[in-house]
Design a protein around this motif. Structure first.
Motif, PDB file in Angstrom:
ATOM      1  N   THR A  19      -2.070  -5.686   2.642  1.00  0.00           N
ATOM      2  CA  THR A  19      -1.603  -5.298   3.971  1.00  0.00           C
ATOM      3  C   THR A  19      -1.997  -6.782   3.783  1.00  0.00           C
ATOM      4  OG1 THR A  19      -3.410  -5.168   5.157  1.00  0.00           O
ATOM      5  CG2 THR A  19      -2.388  -3.400   5.220  1.00  0.00           C
ATOM      6  N   GLY A  20      -2.184  -8.336   3.204  1.00  0.00           N
ATOM      7  CA  GLY A  20      -2.608  -9.553   3.828  1.00  0.00           C
ATOM      8  C   GLY A  20      -0.811 -10.156   3.339  1.00  0.00           C
ATOM      9  N   SER A  21      -0.257  -9.408   1.683  1.00  0.00           N
ATOM     10  CA  SER A  21      -0.166 -10.166   1.003  1.00  0.00           C
ATOM     11  C   SER A  21       1.831  -9.815   2.018  1.00  0.00           C
ATOM     12  CB  SER A  21      -0.044  -9.399  -0.464  1.00  0.00           C
ATOM     13  OG  SER A  21       0.533  -8.250   0.124  1.00  0.00           O
ATOM     14  N   VAL A  22       1.394  -8.609   2.257  1.00  0.00           N
ATOM     15  CA  VAL A  22       2.805  -8.210   3.591  1.00  0.00           C
ATOM     16  C   VAL A  22       2.878  -9.541   4.154  1.00  0.00           C
ATOM     17  CG1 VAL A  22       3.742  -6.916   4.252  1.00  0.00           C
ATOM     18  CG2 VAL A  22       2.855  -6.069   2.649  1.00  0.00           C
ATOM     19  N   PHE A  23       1.967  -9.510   5.148  1.00  0.00           N
ATOM     20  CA  PHE A  23       1.762 -10.942   6.265  1.00  0.00           C
ATOM     21  C   PHE A  23       1.813 -12.167   5.288  1.00  0.00           C
ATOM     22  CE2 PHE A  23      -0.407  -7.158   8.901  1.00  0.00           C
ATOM     23  CZ  PHE A  23       0.897  -6.947  10.246  1.00  0.00           C
ATOM     24  N   LYS A  24       1.361 -12.496   5.215  1.00  0.00           N
ATOM     25  CA  LYS A  24       1.878 -14.308   3.805  1.00  0.00           C
ATOM     26  C   LYS A  24       3.378 -13.894   3.537  1.00  0.00           C
ATOM     27  CE  LYS A  24      -2.071 -16.054   3.075  1.00  0.00           C
ATOM     28  NZ  LYS A  24      -2.095 -17.873   2.429  1.00  0.00           N
ATOM     29  N   SER A  25       4.061 -12.779   3.339  1.00  0.00           N
ATOM     30  CA  SER A  25       5.632 -12.833   2.827  1.00  0.00           C
ATOM     31  C   SER A  25       6.165 -13.199   4.240  1.00  0.00           C
ATOM     32  CB  SER A  25       5.791 -11.245   2.271  1.00  0.00           C
ATOM     33  OG  SER A  25       5.785 -10.604   2.941  1.00  0.00           O
ATOM     34  N   LYS A  26       5.900 -12.959   5.139  1.00  0.00           N
ATOM     35  CA  LYS A  26       6.810 -13.066   6.726  1.00  0.00           C
ATOM     36  C   LYS A  26       6.524 -13.920   7.294  1.00  0.00           C
ATOM     37  CE  LYS A  26       8.289  -8.405   6.365  1.00  0.00           C
ATOM     38  NZ  LYS A  26       9.875  -8.633   5.137  1.00  0.00           N
ATOM     39  N   GLY A  27       5.237 -15.320   6.504  1.00  0.00           N
ATOM     40  CA  GLY A  27       4.717 -16.559   6.804  1.00  0.00           C
ATOM     41  C   GLY A  27       4.141 -16.504   7.831  1.00  0.00           C
ATOM     42  N   TYR A  28       3.231 -15.385   7.795  1.00  0.00           N
ATOM     43  CA  TYR A  28       1.730 -14.755   8.564  1.00  0.00           C
ATOM     44  C   TYR A  28       0.414 -15.557   8.521  1.00  0.00           C
ATOM     45  CZ  TYR A  28       3.778 -11.376  11.694  1.00  0.00           C
ATOM     46  OH  TYR A  28       3.927 -10.837  12.696  1.00  0.00           O
ATOM     47  N   GLN A  29      -0.351 -16.622   9.227  1.00  0.00           N
ATOM     48  CA  GLN A  29      -1.629 -17.025   8.684  1.00  0.00           C
ATOM     49  C   GLN A  29      -2.321 -15.701   8.417  1.00  0.00           C
ATOM     50  OE1 GLN A  29      -2.479 -20.337  11.766  1.00  0.00           O
ATOM     51  NE2 GLN A  29      -1.048 -18.970  12.478  1.00  0.00           N
ATOM     52  N   VAL A  30      -3.593 -15.465   7.332  1.00  0.00           N
ATOM     53  CA  VAL A  30      -4.521 -15.104   7.066  1.00  0.00           C
ATOM     54  C   VAL A  30      -5.802 -14.508   7.248  1.00  0.00           C
ATOM     55  CG1 VAL A  30      -4.387 -12.430   5.720  1.00  0.00           C
ATOM     56  CG2 VAL A  30      -1.972 -13.502   6.201  1.00  0.00           C
ATOM     57  N   LYS A  31      -6.140 -14.437   8.105  1.00  0.00           N
ATOM     58  CA  LYS A  31      -7.643 -14.457   7.393  1.00  0.00           C
ATOM     59  C   LYS A  31      -8.416 -13.222   7.886  1.00  0.00           C
ATOM     60  CE  LYS A  31      -8.054 -19.433   9.775  1.00  0.00           C
ATOM     61  NZ  LYS A  31      -6.613 -19.756   9.675  1.00  0.00           N
ATOM     62  N   TYR A  32      -9.931 -12.832   7.548  1.00  0.00           N
ATOM     63  CA  TYR A  32     -10.618 -11.859   7.300  1.00  0.00           C
ATOM     64  C   TYR A  32     -12.066 -12.708   7.995  1.00  0.00           C
ATOM     65  CZ  TYR A  32     -14.459  -8.227   6.113  1.00  0.00           C
ATOM     66  OH  TYR A  32     -15.504  -7.857   6.391  1.00  0.00           O
ATOM     67  N   LEU A  33     -12.315 -11.852   9.251  1.00  0.00           N
ATOM     68  CA  LEU A  33     -13.918 -12.312  10.067  1.00  0.00           C
ATOM     69  C   LEU A  33     -14.312 -11.649  10.022  1.00  0.00           C
ATOM     70  CD1 LEU A  33     -10.985 -14.202  11.012  1.00  0.00           C
ATOM     71  CD2 LEU A  33     -11.725 -13.721  13.260  1.00  0.00           C
ATOM     72  N   TYR A  34     -15.664 -11.723   9.879  1.00  0.00           N
ATOM     73  CA  TYR A  34     -17.112 -10.989   9.374  1.00  0.00           C
ATOM     74  C   TYR A  34     -18.105 -12.048  10.319  1.00  0.00           C
ATOM     75  CZ  TYR A  34     -20.549  -7.903   6.736  1.00  0.00           C
ATOM     76  OH  TYR A  34     -21.710  -7.372   6.451  1.00  0.00           O
ATOM     77  N   GLY A  35     -19.132 -11.267  10.547  1.00  0.00           N
ATOM     78  CA  GLY A  35     -19.866 -11.932  11.895  1.00  0.00           C
ATOM     79  C   GLY A  35     -21.253 -12.143  10.523  1.00  0.00           C
ATOM     80  N   GLY A  36     -21.406 -11.482   9.119  1.00  0.00           N
ATOM     81  CA  GLY A  36     -22.399 -10.864   8.033  1.00  0.00           C
ATOM     82  C   GLY A  36     -21.759 -12.235   7.362  1.00  0.00           C
ATOM     83  N   ASP A  37     -22.575 -12.110   6.190  1.00  0.00           N
ATOM     84  CA  ASP A  37     -22.143 -12.877   5.035  1.00  0.00           C
ATOM     85  C   ASP A  37     -21.603 -11.671   4.341  1.00  0.00           C
ATOM     86  OD1 ASP A  37     -22.421 -14.379   2.768  1.00  0.00           O
ATOM     87  OD2 ASP A  37     -23.825 -14.817   2.356  1.00  0.00           O
ATOM     88  N   ALA A  38     -20.133 -12.733   3.686  1.00  0.00           N
ATOM     89  CA  ALA A  38     -19.256 -11.859   2.865  1.00  0.00           C
ATOM     90  C   ALA A  38     -19.329 -11.561   1.803  1.00  0.00           C
ATOM     91  CB  ALA A  38     -17.598 -12.724   3.100  1.00  0.00           C
ATOM     92  N   PHE A  39     -20.527 -12.121   0.991  1.00  0.00           N
ATOM     93  CA  PHE A  39     -21.283 -11.927  -0.513  1.00  0.00           C
ATOM     94  C   PHE A  39     -21.907 -10.608  -0.310  1.00  0.00           C
ATOM     95  CE2 PHE A  39     -24.860 -11.403  -2.965  1.00  0.00           C
ATOM     96  CZ  PHE A  39     -24.254 -11.712  -4.171  1.00  0.00           C
ATOM     97  N   PHE A  40     -22.027  -9.770   0.832  1.00  0.00           N
ATOM     98  CA  PHE A  40     -22.417  -8.717   1.050  1.00  0.00           C
ATOM     99  C   PHE A  40     -21.410  -7.404   0.437  1.00  0.00           C
ATOM    100  CE2 PHE A  40     -23.194  -4.306   2.963  1.00  0.00           C
ATOM    101  CZ  PHE A  40     -24.973  -4.337   2.000  1.00  0.00           C
ATOM    102  N   ASP A  41     -21.445  -7.050  -0.801  1.00  0.00           N
ATOM    103  CA  ASP A  41     -19.991  -5.918  -0.825  1.00  0.00           C
ATOM    104  C   ASP A  41     -19.272  -6.474  -1.132  1.00  0.00           C
ATOM    105  OD1 ASP A  41     -21.568  -3.376  -0.363  1.00  0.00           O
ATOM    106  OD2 ASP A  41     -20.829  -2.928   1.502  1.00  0.00           O
ATOM    107  N   ASN A  42     -19.173  -7.526  -1.901  1.00  0.00           N
ATOM    108  CA  ASN A  42     -18.446  -8.399  -2.462  1.00  0.00           C
ATOM    109  C   ASN A  42     -17.234  -8.286  -1.820  1.00  0.00           C
ATOM    110  OD1 ASN A  42     -17.947  -9.175  -5.099  1.00  0.00           O
ATOM    111  ND2 ASN A  42     -16.534  -7.880  -5.719  1.00  0.00           N
ATOM    112  N   MET A  43     -17.424  -8.666  -0.364  1.00  0.00           N
ATOM    113  CA  MET A  43     -15.918  -8.829   0.094  1.00  0.00           C
ATOM    114  C   MET A  43     -15.371 -10.573   0.187  1.00  0.00           C
ATOM    115  SD  MET A  43     -17.052  -6.923   4.166  1.00  0.00           S
ATOM    116  CE  MET A  43     -19.069  -7.624   3.655  1.00  0.00           C
TER     117      MET A  43
END
Length: 554
Positions: free
Chosen positions: A259-283
């Motif tokens: 889904t991020g690559s589709v948004f990227k192709s349309k010129g969107y800024q793409v971010k993942y927001l997570y309140g913990g440490d994104a290292f967890f679960d390989n995120m």
């Protein structure tokens, strides 16, 4: 001897608490827990009275050790002869050999239709070993298959217009594309039965109950799996849950069509927001490897954190950070896509006090649910005051249910999750009642935005007339297809089981929000549905194995 006794008792205690949390003996979750020791040990320390438990454990182990030593003192004081040593060694290896044969063979006798029965009689340590061994299951080795041309032909009946032994197809809209901002909120452990529309009378989701009346609600949607990484995989890759580890945690998890690559192709800024440490679960590895910018706990300044536990900052702190980020993004003039994963509805269920009517230190699941609902209310209250709000679509969905335990391998009520799209003035409030999967949510959003793109998604726009209702649910080894009121399950060793789904209606709940079904084993196999299930799971494994699910280059 003391350490040995401690180990045996410690395992028994661990099995008890694992059962209490998940309703099963050790499984793949326990294996995963060995990897992320910081979060897991921290969670245990914050969730349970660890010091009293271990004090009691050591005391009991000391007493047992004392009596063992006392009764076996003769073997210490009198060294056995060589002949006695040979006898003891022979007996030991004989019993050891018998156990190596007996445990796996007795495990084959776990064939009751009630999963709880099988789990109670299972050997926990052996289950742990099996889960470790099956962390990577080769579909083509362990599951029922069909010839490649046949399996893609069957898939084409489910997903029209796919070409060349792949899922590639052109999505073409008759209307102009709409480049609104998109905020995808995946809520931690949020079962459908927490909400009022599904029959909950505790009033623990007052905000989402109200928001649902103003949204396009997908009332018959099923989660792909029972872990966060499965939910993230479903809404990011829109791919069936393949056997073994989630793609999120595999080595080959980067540069995927998403889904991020589709948004990227349309010129969107793409971010993942997570309140913990994104290292967890390989995120962190997964999202950064798929061109998402990551905002996690490491991005917070100390003054931005008002409360945190082992899983990360409270959802309110993430709300403040998210609004700040979106305000900055809006100033760039480019549309944004932000995927926010909440954390507060997770054991130990702690959050700031004096926010809701359940104390933050009560460690209550209802409290965790209600606090998350409270934080979401705060987010939307703040968002409505921002200039970008009217040009934004909000997608809200759970990552998975709060519990996965049930009497059957894949209990349907443990996969039913809430999902809705909220965009005042753009998306009309409505109940969409057809059966659908978590993997369909984002392709449906792209349909609402009239996006034109070359798709590889297995997920489909459920509002399109070509869509055929079905849902895909799984554990790490049992792969299920819900279709035509039948649940088909593919399992290792080429096993297939089918269950007729018989609704158990609950009074006072709308027909599209009924959750509970009896799963009655079918005497006559529906081979067409078995083949449909194979078509989804075999082709999903095939495109990943042959690297046919890669994204376009930007």
């Amino acid at each position: 001897m003391f350490l040995y006794v401690v180990l045996i008792l410690q395992n028994a205690i661990s099995e008890y608490f694992f059962w209490n949390e998940f309703g099963v003996k050790y499984n793949f979750i326990a294996v995963n827990y060995l990897v992320y020791t910081n979060e897991v040990i921290g969670n245990i320390m914050e969730s349970y009275p660890v010091i009293p438990i271990f004090t009691t454990l050591f005391l009991i182990a000391g007493i047992i050790t004392y009596f063992i030593i006392k009764r076996s003192k003769i073997y210490i004081e009198k060294i056995p002869s060589v002949f006695e040593k040979i006898q003891i060694t022979f007996i030991y290896f004989l019993l050891f050999s018998i156990s190596l044969w007996a445990v796996p063979n007795l495990a084959k006798a776990e064939n009751a239709t009630n999963v709880f029965t099988n789990e109670l009689q299972a050997n926990g340590i052996y289950r742990f070993y099996l889960a470790y061994e099956n962390s990577e299951l080769d579909y083509f080795k362990f599951y029922k298959t069909l010839p490649e041309n046949k399996v893609y032909e069957l898939l084409a009946r489910q997903i029209p217009h796919i070409i060349n032994f792949s899922t590639a197809r052109q999505i073409q809209s008759k209307s102009a594309e709409i480049h609104k901002n998109v905020v995808l909120i995946t809520i931690e452990s949020y079962s459908a039965d927490f909400m009022k529309m599904y029959g909950n009378d505790k009033n623990i989701t007052p905000f989402l109950d109200d928001l649902a009346t103003k949204s396009l609600v997908f009332t018959n949607l099923y989660a792909s799996g029972n872990r966060t990484v499965r939910g993230l995989e479903a809404v990011t890759l829109c791919l069936p849950p393949t056997a073994g580890e989630s793609v999120v945690k595999r080595k080959d998890n980067k540069h995927k069509f998403s889904t991020g690559s589709v948004f990227k192709s349309k010129g969107y800024q793409v971010k993942y927001l997570y309140g913990g440490d994104a290292f967890f679960d390989n995120m962190e590895d997964f999202f950064s490897g798929n061109n998402y910018n990551i905002v996690d706990k490491k991005s917070f300044q100390p003054e931005e954190i008002t409360f945190s536990n082992i899983w990360g900052v409270c959802d309110e702190d993430m709300v403040n950070k998210a609004i700040q980020i979106m305000n900055t993004e809006a100033q760039s003039g480019k549309p944004f896509f932000n995927h926010w994963m909440t954390v507060s509805n997770h054991r130990p269920f702690t959050y700031p006090n004096n926010k809701i009517d359940i104390p933050g230190d009560a460690k209550s699941r209802d409290g965790g649910v209600k606090y998350t609902d409270y934080a979401l209310k705060k987010f939307f209250s703040m968002a409505q005051k921002q200039p970008w709000f009217k040009n934004t679509v909000f997608v809200i969905v759970a990552d998975h249910c709060a519990s996965s335990a049930g009497k059957t391998k894949l209990p349907l009520d443990k996969y039913r999750i809430p999902a809705m799209i909220y965009a005042p003035g753009f998306v009309k409030p409505k109940h969409y009642i057809q059966l659908m999967s978590q993997i369909d949510l984002m392709p449906t959003l792209f349909g609402l935005l009239n996006f034109n793109y070359q798709s590889k998604f297995f997920g489909q726009d459920v509002l399109n007339k070509d869509y055929k209702p079905r849902a895909l649910i799984a554990t790490y080894q049992d792969l299920g297809l819900i279709k035509d009121n039948v649940l088909t399950i593919l399992s290792p060793k080429q096993q297939v089981k089918q269950y007729e789904l018989i609704l158990k209606p609950k009074e006072g709940i709308e027909a599209d929000c009924q959750l509970y079904y009896d799963e009655k084993p079918m005497k006559k196999e529906r081979i067409d549905l078995v083949n449909d299930a194979i078509s989804f799971y075999q082709t999903a494994s095939d495109v990943l194995k042959k690297k046919k699910y890669e994204r376009q280059k930007f």
